[in-house]
Design an enzyme around this catalytic site. Structure first.
Site, PDB file in Angstrom:
ATOM      1  CG  HIS A 305      31.433  14.915   5.628  1.00 48.52           C
ATOM      2  ND1 HIS A 305      30.983  14.570   3.657  1.00 48.52           N
ATOM      3  CD2 HIS A 305      32.394  15.831   4.997  1.00 48.52           C
ATOM      4  CE1 HIS A 305      32.274  15.524   3.117  1.00 48.52           C
ATOM      5  NE2 HIS A 305      32.436  16.134   4.156  1.00 48.52           N
ATOM      6  CG  ASP A 362      37.945  20.187   9.605  1.00 49.05           C
ATOM      7  OD1 ASP A 362      39.249  20.388   8.231  1.00 49.05           O
ATOM      8  OD2 ASP A 362      37.569  20.996   8.674  1.00 49.05           O
TER       9      ASP A 362
END
Ligand code: CMC
Length: 427
Positions: A305, A362
């Site tokens: 991320h 996700d």
């Protein structure tokens, strides 16, 4: 600390104001830098650029904190519901009972799509990717809502826009799903709560009863996707909205940005990756090695991320929700074991540890969607449905900012300084 930073450019020293956010984050305000010095800053991918100040979502990626309007995501996932969170994000505070009822009724009132929109949904090939359909039809809603296309939007128009988006996008998503399955459209039902209504529009053939456990699992996923400050799609929404494009064009652009596999499209990519590992015999170490190989374009989807250099707090909640819902539904999915094995290995692998790569939102969400019966190509659509209040709130904050200007970054030109133009036959 001083309230100005000094920048020494050799021939000139300038003082740049330092601003501090309510959670102690600090920034150097360079908005006057070019007019004072002729210099701009350069930051490809905007990793170090604050594009705005915002009071909507706070996240601290070093520690793994995420709050909507000051309320920790863990509290909202445990005690709130998606509509209340939508209100919180858009209005900045928790609603009183009557306010929430009014908000919910407004959404119900606006949840019936025009018959032409349904016809448009049915014009798409059944095999079309639902994200393209969602983007196109969201943009098409502008053609049915002339009253909202002004550039000076009133509070009433903002409320109506929010009700239409929250009311109609789930109907459009479900309508396309039914069309793709060659099944009849199921209209929205006002007697059901928001999430149950969506599930009913997807699966409500004769005899279908919404399982409250399933509805709650979906509600939590929507809450967790509500907003995530200046990510790629939110920044797209702000970029497009800053030209005073209408709300439907603006949200449609956000949907397009979300579709990419490095952003929201990662939830589909994760499931496809896990399925590929399973098909290959389940050897996830082989895929881990591929992800580390700089010659190989393969990346571990659902990992890493830009902002989180620690566990993504949403991923923690989703992982535990995943165990709970699969147990409750009695689903034994070998893909969950592969995902857990992959995570376990990655978290002790030097490559991932050194780069602070953790599972993101996700990584596990698709396993839940799959268990709920949602097809893989609809996963990113589920992300849209959760992100509507976030995009809307980012747009609302932008257009309400008296200092708002059109977003227009600069560049450093590196192309030819001269190229002689010759006639086409002589080149
Ligand atoms: N697998 C293997 N290596 C990775 C991964 C990954 N998933 N993510 C980052 N790296 C490596 C990257 O190659 C780089 O290595 P090096 O320093 O040797 O060049 C290092 O880690 C730093 O990564 P980065 O490319 O600078 O990270 P970024 O901030 O530009 O990109 C990201 C962030 C999310 C796009 C990226 O981590 C990624 O592609 N992850 C997989 C896709 C994914 O799961 N996306 C969903 C993001 S969360 C939800 C959302 O945004 O919607």
């Amino acid at each position: 600390m001083s309230d100005a930073a000094k920048l020494d450019l050799g021939t000139q020293t300038v003082e740049l104001p330092i601003i501090e956010g309510s959670e102690g984050e600090k920034a150097i305000d360079i908005s006057a830098l070019r007019s004072q010095t002729g210099f701009i800053t350069i930051d490809p991918g905007y990793g170090n650029t604050g594009s705005c100040t915002s009071g909507i979502t706070f996240l601290n990626g070093e520690v793994g904190i995420l709050k909507y309007r000051g309320v920790p995501i863990e509290v909202l996932a445990e005690r709130s519901n998606f509509l209340e969170v939508s209100y919180l994000l858009a209005h900045g505070g928790l609603p009183k009972k009557a306010e929430l009822e009014h908000f919910s009724n407004g959404i119900k009132k606006h949840s019936h799509i025009p018959s032409e929109i349904l016809d448009m949904v049915k014009c798409f090939p059944k095999t079309a990717h639902p994200m393209g359909v969602m983007s196109a039809i969201t943009s098409a809603l502008s053609g049915f809502n002339d009253q909202l296309l002004t550039s000076n939007v009133t509070d009433e128009q903002k409320e109506e826009s929010m009700s239409i988006l929250l009311g109609q996008l789930p109907v459009i998503a479900a309508a396309f799903y039914r069309h793709s399955q060659s099944k009849e459209f199921i209209p929205p039902r006002e007697d059901l709560d928001y999430v149950s209504n969506f599930l009913n529009m997807l699966f409500g053939d004769d005899g279908y009863v919404v399982d409250p456990e399933v509805a709650r699992a979906l509600d939590i996923l929507l809450i967790l996707h509500g907003d995530h400050e200046q990510n790629c799609s939110a920044s797209t929404v702000r970029m497009v909205g800053s030209s005073k494009a209408n709300i439907f064009a603006t949200i449609s652009a956000g949907i397009d940005a979300l579709w990419g596999p490095l952003h929201g499209g990662a939830n589909q990519a994760v499931l496809e990756m896990l399925a590929a590992i399973q098909e290959d015999g389940g050897d996830y170490k082989k895929f881990l090695a591929k992800a580390k190989d700089k010659e190989d374009p393969f990346k571990l989807m659902g990992f890493g991320h830009r902002v989180y250099k620690n566990f993504d707090p949403r991923a923690k909640i989703i992982k535990s929700a995943c165990d709970t819902i699969l147990n409750k539904l009695g689903v034994k999915d070998p893909i969950l074991d592969i995902a857990k094995g992959l995570e376990e290995q990655a978290l002790v692998d030097k490559y991932f540890v050194d780069r602070k790569l953790y599972p993101n939102v996700d990584f596990y969400s698709g396993i839940i969607y799959k268990a709920l019966g949602i097809p893989v190509n609809m996963f990113t659509v589920m992300f849209i449905l959760g992100r509507i209040p976030g995009w809307f709130s980012q747009w609302k904050e932008l257009i309400e900012d008296p200092k708002m200007r059109i977003c227009r970054p600069r560049q450093i030109y590196t192309g030819n300084t001269t190229l002689n133009y010759s006639d086409i036959g002589e080149r």
